[in-house]
Design a protein around this motif. Structure first.
Motif, PDB file in Angstrom:
ATOM      1  N   ALA A 163      -8.517 -19.518  20.013  1.00 52.50           N
ATOM      2  CA  ALA A 163      -9.063 -20.805  19.807  1.00 52.50           C
ATOM      3  C   ALA A 163      -8.148 -21.983  19.849  1.00 52.50           C
ATOM      4  CB  ALA A 163      -9.641 -21.325  19.342  1.00 52.50           C
ATOM      5  N   ILE A 164      -6.707 -21.873  18.176  1.00 48.83           N
ATOM      6  CA  ILE A 164      -5.923 -22.620  18.071  1.00 48.83           C
ATOM      7  C   ILE A 164      -4.487 -22.293  18.738  1.00 48.83           C
ATOM      8  CG2 ILE A 164      -4.893 -21.049  16.663  1.00 48.83           C
ATOM      9  CD1 ILE A 164      -5.216 -23.153  14.239  1.00 48.83           C
ATOM     10  N   CYS A 165      -4.024 -21.640  19.426  1.00 49.51           N
ATOM     11  CA  CYS A 165      -3.123 -21.444  19.769  1.00 49.51           C
ATOM     12  C   CYS A 165      -2.421 -22.628  20.548  1.00 49.51           C
ATOM     13  CB  CYS A 165      -3.191 -20.343  21.062  1.00 49.51           C
ATOM     14  SG  CYS A 165      -0.741 -19.644  21.472  1.00 49.51           S
ATOM     15  N   PRO A 166      -0.883 -23.088  20.428  1.00 46.80           N
ATOM     16  CA  PRO A 166      -0.994 -24.290  21.023  1.00 46.80           C
ATOM     17  C   PRO A 166       0.060 -24.434  22.025  1.00 46.80           C
ATOM     18  CG  PRO A 166       0.856 -23.708  19.312  1.00 46.80           C
ATOM     19  CD  PRO A 166      -0.545 -23.126  18.765  1.00 46.80           C
ATOM     20  N   ALA A 167       0.517 -22.402  21.414  1.00 47.37           N
ATOM     21  CA  ALA A 167       1.652 -22.613  23.316  1.00 47.37           C
ATOM     22  C   ALA A 167       0.230 -21.915  24.369  1.00 47.37           C
ATOM     23  CB  ALA A 167       2.659 -22.145  22.752  1.00 47.37           C
ATOM     24  N   ASP A 168      -0.709 -21.759  24.870  1.00 49.25           N
ATOM     25  CA  ASP A 168      -1.552 -20.980  25.517  1.00 49.25           C
ATOM     26  C   ASP A 168      -0.723 -19.654  25.461  1.00 49.25           C
ATOM     27  OD1 ASP A 168      -3.312 -23.301  25.926  1.00 49.25           O
ATOM     28  OD2 ASP A 168      -2.119 -24.232  27.775  1.00 49.25           O
ATOM     29  N   ALA A 169      -0.826 -18.974  24.791  1.00 51.46           N
ATOM     30  CA  ALA A 169      -0.017 -17.926  24.956  1.00 51.46           C
ATOM     31  C   ALA A 169      -0.523 -16.562  24.911  1.00 51.46           C
ATOM     32  CB  ALA A 169       1.008 -17.627  22.908  1.00 51.46           C
ATOM     33  N   ILE A 170      -1.696 -17.186  24.285  1.00 52.31           N
ATOM     34  CA  ILE A 170      -3.460 -16.246  24.542  1.00 52.31           C
ATOM     35  C   ILE A 170      -3.913 -16.665  25.034  1.00 52.31           C
ATOM     36  CG2 ILE A 170      -5.032 -15.418  22.539  1.00 52.31           C
ATOM     37  CD1 ILE A 170      -2.866 -15.399  20.175  1.00 52.31           C
ATOM     38  N   VAL A 171      -4.632 -16.013  26.069  1.00 50.12           N
ATOM     39  CA  VAL A 171      -6.262 -16.394  26.766  1.00 50.12           C
ATOM     40  C   VAL A 171      -6.956 -15.444  26.519  1.00 50.12           C
ATOM     41  CG1 VAL A 171      -6.467 -16.870  29.508  1.00 50.12           C
ATOM     42  CG2 VAL A 171      -4.400 -17.372  28.988  1.00 50.12           C
ATOM     43  N   PHE A 172      -8.086 -16.239  26.325  1.00 53.04           N
ATOM     44  CA  PHE A 172      -9.428 -15.064  25.988  1.00 53.04           C
ATOM     45  C   PHE A 172     -10.587 -15.182  27.143  1.00 53.04           C
ATOM     46  CE2 PHE A 172     -13.810 -15.689  24.824  1.00 53.04           C
ATOM     47  CZ  PHE A 172     -14.184 -14.626  24.438  1.00 53.04           C
ATOM     48  N   GLY A 173     -10.945 -13.951  27.721  1.00 54.95           N
ATOM     49  CA  GLY A 173     -12.109 -13.827  29.021  1.00 54.95           C
ATOM     50  C   GLY A 173     -12.418 -12.842  28.763  1.00 54.95           C
ATOM     51  N   ARG A 174     -13.214 -12.034  30.479  1.00 59.17           N
ATOM     52  CA  ARG A 174     -12.703 -11.139  30.410  1.00 59.17           C
ATOM     53  C   ARG A 174     -11.957 -10.255  30.881  1.00 59.17           C
ATOM     54  NH1 ARG A 174     -18.192  -9.305  28.767  1.00 59.17           N
ATOM     55  NH2 ARG A 174     -20.073 -11.600  28.627  1.00 59.17           N
ATOM     56  N   ARG A 175     -12.351  -9.114  30.896  1.00 61.16           N
ATOM     57  CA  ARG A 175     -11.238  -7.797  30.614  1.00 61.16           C
ATOM     58  C   ARG A 175     -10.453  -7.603  32.534  1.00 61.16           C
ATOM     59  NH1 ARG A 175      -9.165  -2.757  31.459  1.00 61.16           N
ATOM     60  NH2 ARG A 175      -7.628  -2.180  29.985  1.00 61.16           N
ATOM     61  N   ARG A 176     -11.316  -7.704  33.208  1.00 61.38           N
ATOM     62  CA  ARG A 176     -11.121  -7.514  34.163  1.00 61.38           C
ATOM     63  C   ARG A 176     -10.231  -8.801  35.099  1.00 61.38           C
ATOM     64  NH1 ARG A 176     -16.437  -6.477  37.156  1.00 61.38           N
ATOM     65  NH2 ARG A 176     -16.549  -4.045  35.646  1.00 61.38           N
ATOM     66  N   GLN A 177     -10.605  -9.838  34.788  1.00 62.25           N
ATOM     67  CA  GLN A 177     -10.272 -11.399  35.338  1.00 62.25           C
ATOM     68  C   GLN A 177      -8.718 -11.224  34.724  1.00 62.25           C
ATOM     69  OE1 GLN A 177     -13.831 -10.960  34.853  1.00 62.25           O
ATOM     70  NE2 GLN A 177     -13.862 -10.454  36.705  1.00 62.25           N
ATOM     71  N   LEU A 178      -8.726 -11.137  33.482  1.00 62.68           N
ATOM     72  CA  LEU A 178      -7.290 -11.546  32.746  1.00 62.68           C
ATOM     73  C   LEU A 178      -6.544 -10.491  33.453  1.00 62.68           C
ATOM     74  CD1 LEU A 178      -8.024 -11.692  28.860  1.00 62.68           C
ATOM     75  CD2 LEU A 178      -7.533 -12.965  30.538  1.00 62.68           C
ATOM     76  N   LEU A 179      -6.813  -9.127  34.200  1.00 62.60           N
ATOM     77  CA  LEU A 179      -6.104  -8.146  34.253  1.00 62.60           C
ATOM     78  C   LEU A 179      -5.272  -8.802  35.757  1.00 62.60           C
ATOM     79  CD1 LEU A 179      -7.731  -4.798  33.707  1.00 62.60           C
ATOM     80  CD2 LEU A 179      -5.173  -5.939  32.899  1.00 62.60           C
ATOM     81  N   VAL A 180      -6.279  -9.288  36.261  1.00 65.45           N
ATOM     82  CA  VAL A 180      -6.256 -10.082  37.765  1.00 65.45           C
ATOM     83  C   VAL A 180      -5.393 -10.895  37.851  1.00 65.45           C
ATOM     84  CG1 VAL A 180      -7.434 -12.011  39.245  1.00 65.45           C
ATOM     85  CG2 VAL A 180      -8.460  -9.746  38.482  1.00 65.45           C
TER      86      VAL A 180
END
Length: 304
Positions: A191-208
């Motif tokens: 939630a805090i990452c200012p560079a959007d280096a961390i993306v949160f979501g469902r595993r399958r969609q993140l792999l895509v």
């Protein structure tokens, strides 16, 4: 007593051969959630600001660090998560040139990987460690007996133990902000990452998404998503511009760690056949020994 080696081996082989039957009947099954929550960390975007460390410290009510989170001199030394720091940032110099032909540092966030089939949970004899349906590997101190098997089992060497708490020590690690996930919030670090280096979501969609980035910018990324297959897959996934071994990521097999260990356990203790086989083996050895003694000269039943 003198036992015929050949007789002993014959009995042992017979019992061992029979004991292999339950092994085929009980195959290991993965208990990994189908599509849990996950985080994708793009190391080409991380700026090493340590905001994730600060957010983790705050939401978990951890002690303040000796050096403030704004003090980037901390990055001079490689660190590991501890009982008072569930996530840390490390800085590596790998020879990648940035603007002005200066070496560009690469920052790596380290925390519990929340494996799909966690070795720590498999090794825990009381269920204090458990994989949740939302992806988090949680810890229940009320169930912990302090055996520390989880520390030994973890392939990433993440769990830390409160040796300083003599009476009520606990295992400490990243919780994936389990309570926040349960109420629809992001993990604090994401939630805090200012560079959007961390993306949160469902595993399958993140792999895509990770595969899309690699496909569209092959010069930017190595063609490897760390955590997609390692130890059966993890809920934390990584993209990098340099090979992962250069960034201290362990080279691990794709097979889940619990697969061979639990298969052995099931084979040994399924339907309590292992103790029965052991007693049968001991009884057979005693019978062979008694028969050999009876057949020896000078003994009852043998020649004089």
């Amino acid at each position: 007593m003198i036992t015929s080696r050949r007789s002993f081996l014959q009995v042992a082989t017979t019992v061992a051969g029979a004991s292999t039957l339950p092994v085929a009947a009980r195959a290991w099954e993965s208990r990994a959630p189908d599509n849990p929550f996950a985080c994708l960390v793009d190391l080409t975007r991380c700026i090493g600001c340590r905001k994730c460390e600060e957010a983790c410290n705050r939401v978990n009510d951890l002690p303040a660090p000796a050096q403030s989170f704004e003090d980037l001199r901390t990055l001079k030394s490689e660190r590991r998560p501890t009982t008072t720091a569930y996530t840390v940032i490390n800085r590596y110099t790998t020879g990648v040139l940035g603007s002005g032909h200066r070496q560009q540092p690469i920052y790596v966030k380290v925390q519990c990987m929340h494996c799909q089939d966690p070795a720590c949970a498999s090794a825990c004899p009381t269920g204090a460690m458990a994989k949740q349906a939302n992806g988090a590997v949680t810890y229940d101190p009320s169930q912990c007996i302090g055996c520390r098997y989880c520390l030994i089992a973890c392939p990433f060497q993440i769990p830390a133990y409160e040796y300083e708490r003599a009476l009520t020590p606990r295992v400490r690690k990243c919780t994936f902000c389990f309570e926040r996930l349960e109420v629809g919030k992001l993990p604090a670090c994401a939630a805090i990452c200012p560079a959007d280096a961390i993306v949160f979501g469902r595993r399958r969609q993140l792999l895509v998404e990770a595969k899309r980035r690699i496909r569209e910018r092959p010069a930017r990324y190595v063609s490897h998503i760390y955590g997609e297959h390692e130890v059966g897959g993890t809920s934390w996934l990584y993209l990098s511009g340099v090979p992962f071994p250069h960034l201290a990521f362990p080279n691990l097999p794709s097979q889940a760690i619990p697969r061979p260990t639990e298969s052995i356990q099931h084979a040994l203790f399924h339907n309590l056949w292992s103790p029965a086989a052991l007693f049968a083996l001991l009884a057979a050895v005693m019978a062979v020994t008694r028969r050999n003694d009876d057949e020896r000269p000078g003994t009852k039943g043998g020649e004089s």
